[in-house]
Each structure stands twice: as C-alpha cells, then as structure tokens.
Design an enzyme around this catalytic site. Structure first.
Site, PDB file in Angstrom:
ATOM      1  N   MET A  78      -0.367   8.100  13.828  1.00 48.69           N
ATOM      2  CA  MET A  78       1.060   8.109  14.134  1.00 48.69           C
ATOM      3  C   MET A  78       1.352   9.225  15.143  1.00 48.69           C
ATOM      4  O   MET A  78       0.707  10.269  15.143  1.00 48.69           O
ATOM      5  CB  MET A  78       1.897   8.321  12.857  1.00 48.69           C
ATOM      6  CG  MET A  78       1.601   7.337  11.729  1.00 48.69           C
ATOM      7  SD  MET A  78       1.331   5.629  12.251  1.00 48.69           S
ATOM      8  CE  MET A  78       2.920   5.210  12.907  1.00 48.69           C
ATOM      9  N   TYR A  83       7.165   9.745  16.315  1.00 46.72           N
ATOM     10  CA  TYR A  83       7.298   9.051  15.039  1.00 46.72           C
ATOM     11  C   TYR A  83       7.815   9.990  13.949  1.00 46.72           C
ATOM     12  O   TYR A  83       8.582   9.582  13.086  1.00 46.72           O
ATOM     13  CB  TYR A  83       5.954   8.437  14.642  1.00 46.72           C
ATOM     14  CG  TYR A  83       5.964   7.579  13.385  1.00 46.72           C
ATOM     15  CD1 TYR A  83       6.288   6.227  13.433  1.00 46.72           C
ATOM     16  CD2 TYR A  83       5.615   8.137  12.146  1.00 46.72           C
ATOM     17  CE1 TYR A  83       6.278   5.442  12.288  1.00 46.72           C
ATOM     18  CE2 TYR A  83       5.602   7.357  10.999  1.00 46.72           C
ATOM     19  CZ  TYR A  83       5.930   6.009  11.070  1.00 46.72           C
ATOM     20  OH  TYR A  83       5.913   5.241   9.931  1.00 46.72           O
ATOM     21  N   GLY A 128      -2.911   7.238  10.291  1.00 45.83           N
ATOM     22  CA  GLY A 128      -2.198   5.960  10.224  1.00 45.83           C
ATOM     23  C   GLY A 128      -2.971   4.786  10.820  1.00 45.83           C
ATOM     24  O   GLY A 128      -2.719   3.635  10.463  1.00 45.83           O
ATOM     25  N   GLU A 151      -4.586  13.949   7.866  1.00 48.79           N
ATOM     26  CA  GLU A 151      -3.265  14.348   7.355  1.00 48.79           C
ATOM     27  C   GLU A 151      -3.262  15.763   6.795  1.00 48.79           C
ATOM     28  O   GLU A 151      -2.422  16.589   7.159  1.00 48.79           O
ATOM     29  CB  GLU A 151      -2.780  13.357   6.282  1.00 48.79           C
ATOM     30  CG  GLU A 151      -2.300  12.029   6.831  1.00 48.79           C
ATOM     31  CD  GLU A 151      -3.391  10.987   7.045  1.00 48.79           C
ATOM     32  OE1 GLU A 151      -4.582  11.361   7.056  1.00 48.79           O
ATOM     33  OE2 GLU A 151      -3.048   9.799   7.200  1.00 48.79           O
ATOM     34  N   TYR A 247      -9.205 -23.759  -5.348  1.00 49.25           N
ATOM     35  CA  TYR A 247      -9.308 -25.213  -5.164  1.00 49.25           C
ATOM     36  C   TYR A 247      -8.145 -25.744  -4.329  1.00 49.25           C
ATOM     37  O   TYR A 247      -8.312 -26.671  -3.532  1.00 49.25           O
ATOM     38  CB  TYR A 247      -9.406 -25.946  -6.507  1.00 49.25           C
ATOM     39  CG  TYR A 247     -10.840 -26.336  -6.810  1.00 49.25           C
ATOM     40  CD1 TYR A 247     -11.570 -27.114  -5.907  1.00 49.25           C
ATOM     41  CD2 TYR A 247     -11.468 -25.912  -7.982  1.00 49.25           C
ATOM     42  CE1 TYR A 247     -12.888 -27.448  -6.161  1.00 49.25           C
ATOM     43  CE2 TYR A 247     -12.790 -26.247  -8.236  1.00 49.25           C
ATOM     44  CZ  TYR A 247     -13.504 -27.014  -7.324  1.00 49.25           C
ATOM     45  OH  TYR A 247     -14.801 -27.337  -7.573  1.00 49.25           O
TER      46      TYR A 247
END
Ligand code: ACO
Ligand code: V55
Length: 283
Positions: A78, A83, A128, A151, A247
């Site tokens: 990010m 941001y 991110g 982070e 299925y």
C-alpha cells in the site's frame, strides 16, 4: 506458443496507474504501473485495477489473466503517502471506502475471477501486495524477487486480509516468523514456502508464464472454471455439502461445454488419439 506479441489495448480501461495489453496468446497482461513508486497501491490504482479486471472478465479475446508489474517491482504494497497519510483525518466513511476499494479487487474480484489468473512476480512484493498475490490462482516468481511482511517494520500490524491470505498458503510457523519479524525473503524461499508455485531465473520468467498460460488456455474454459471455483469453495465446506456442490460444478461444466467431455471420451476410447493421463486431446 510464442512470446512475440502484437498487444492491443483497444476498448479497455486503464492506461494511467494500470497498464493492460491483450496478446496473440489470449493472455490479458495487467501491470501495476507506478514504477517510480515501486508500484505501490494508491486509491486511484485500486479503482483502476477493479475496472480493468472487470473489463477483461467479459472480453472474449482473453483466456488467462497475468498480473505483473512494470519496472523493478511487482508491488511495494500500500502507498504509505496516498493510501495512509493522505486519508488520515478524512471522514471515517471516506477511509472505509478507500479500504473497501482495495479489497474489492485484491480479494473479492480476484478470488472469484471466472478465468485463470497467474501472478508473475517480477520484483518487490511487500505487505498489502500479498493479498492479490494469494488471490491469484497460480504464481510464478523471479528467483530474485524480494518478498516481505514489512508492516511491523514501519509500526503497524498487518491490516486488511494480509494475515488471512498468508495463512491460506503458508505453514503457520513460517507465516508467524515472517509477519512477526518483518524479515524479507527471495523468490526461491517463496517457492519453498509454497507462497508461489515456482521460482525461475528472471530471464525465463515471461517465457515460463506464457507456457503455463498456454496450457490453461488449451483446456475447456468451462471445465477449468468449474475446477478452480470448486476447489476454492469446497475446501471450506463440510464433506457432504462439498460432495453435493462438486457434483453440481461437474454437471454444470458438462451443461456449459458438452463437447469437452464427449470429445475427451471419444479420443481415448474410440479413436485412441491420446491418453488423458499424459495430456489433453487435440482440439
Ligand atoms: N508507499 C509509498 N511510496 C513508496 C512505497 C510505498 N509502499 N514504496 C516505494 N515508494 C516510493 C518511495 O517513497 C520513493 O518515492 P520518491 O522517489 O518520490 O522519493 C520511490 O517509491 C522509490 O523508492 P525507493 O525506496 O527509493 O526505492 P528502492 O528501489 O531503493 O527500494 C523498496 C525499494 C525496498 C521496495 C522500498 O521502496 C520500500 O521499502 N518500500 C516500502 C515497502 C513496504 O514496506 N511497503 C508497505 C508494506 S505494508 C502495507 O502494504 C500495508
Ligand atoms: C495493509 C494492507 C491494506 C490495508 C491496511 O498490512 C493494511 C497492510 C491491502 O490493504 O488496507
């Protein structure tokens, strides 16, 4: 299958923070395209990425989508400035919308994408960026790509779905080691940890990705679609629900592409032109 392309961007969104091309191999190449910012994801890129993926979803020229980056990075995560810093202090609803626009494509769009998706990790991949990485069906990295859950290094806990995505693909000991220490690792290690399918030398990255995309697009698109969605959903279901659901996917693929199965059986049982255990039939 060639790597030569006559790319077209005709009729597609993107062109600013996201670059997109469709080539002769029916690959939709989608690039994080902020090379000067190491392809960090800002709010504008998140919105543009959603629109590009949405357009390719309904574009018959595209059978497989490859997500990669221009320049030295896949994506440096990010954008700390646009941001985070620049949305701090905005009304809560604006901050929440910006967050939501991230996950809209990084997780929601990609995780249920009807066509096969390949992350081609050409360089830096941080924080991110792990969300779209894990949301792609398959991932091929350059051996010298560099990954990290950085982070903690800049003083936050991983947000959004980063930790959840990591737990989806990586063993607990390794995932906890890397989220808690913030240490980075290379493409080879990413392969060993199963974060990516394989790591290849940088000069083979595109060639190997095109080869893999070619394999996927040689198969019935409805069969591949049912197979990937079946896996994504069934692994979270109780066994009896999974049986019924799988299925239903199986029968849906026959309904949507009846030819695939009948040609598959005829080629092996009647014409003896191929062996399913060793490859698919000529179509
Ligand atoms: N957010 C905002 N800007 C970024 C980001 C980012 N995530 N990553 C790189 N940039 C910008 C730099 O600020 C710089 O901008 P400037 O030229 O305007 O000063 C430019 O991109 C180039 O960055 P450098 O650091 O000079 O590039 P270098 O090649 O030396 O290093 C690296 C690349 C290792 C990727 C480094 O940029 C970096 O550590 N980036 C941050 C990675 C990160 O921790 N991302 C956040 C993960 S956590 C999350 O996503 C929530
Ligand atoms: C991070 C990522 C986000 C976010 C907040 O840890 C933090 C990284 C992918 O979006 O909204």
């Amino acid at each position: 299958m060639t790597t030569a392309t006559t790319p077209t961007t005709q009729g597609l969104p993107g062109g600013d923070t996201v670059r997109v091309e469709i080539d002769d191999n029916a690959i939709g190449w989608v690039y994080f395209n902020r090379p000067d910012k190491r392809n960090a994801m800002n709010p504008a890129l998140n919105v543009e990425m959603y629109d590009v993926l949405d357009a390719l979803e309904g574009d018959d020229r595209v059978k497989v989508v490859v997500l990669t980056g221009t320049g030295e990075a896949w994506s440096a995560g990010m954008d700390l400035k646009e941001y985070f810093r620049e949305t701090d202090g905005k009304p809560r609803w604006v901050q929440n919308r910006v967050r939501r626009q991230g996950t809209d494509w990084q997780h929601h769009k990609l995780i249920s994408y009807p066509k096969p998706t390949i992350a081609m990790v050409n360089g830096w991949c941080f924080g991110g960026a792990f969300v779209p990485l894990v949301s792609c069906d398959l991932a091929i990295a350059s051996v010298d790509a560099r990954f990290g859950l950085s982070e903690v290094n800049w003083g936050v806990t991983p947000g959004n779905l980063v930790t959840r995505a990591l737990a989806e693909v990586m063993p607990t000991r390794d995932a906890m080691y890397y989220i808690m220490t913030g240490e980075s690792f290379d493409g080879r290690k990413a392969e060993e940890l199963r974060l990516v399918n394989e790591a290849v030398p940088a000069d083979k990255l595109r060639e190997r990705t095109v080869e893999l995309a070619g394999k996927l697009s040689s198969l019935s698109q409805w069969v591949v679609r049912g197979t990937k969605m079946g896996f994504r959903h069934a692994r979270l279901m109780p066994w009896d629900v999974a049986e019924d659901f799988l299925y239903a996917k199986h029968d849906q693929a026959i309904l949507y592409d009846e030819q695939a199965r009948s040609k598959g059986m005829e080629g092996f049982l009647d014409d003896k032109t191929y062996r399913p255990g060793l490859g698919t039939y000529e179509s």
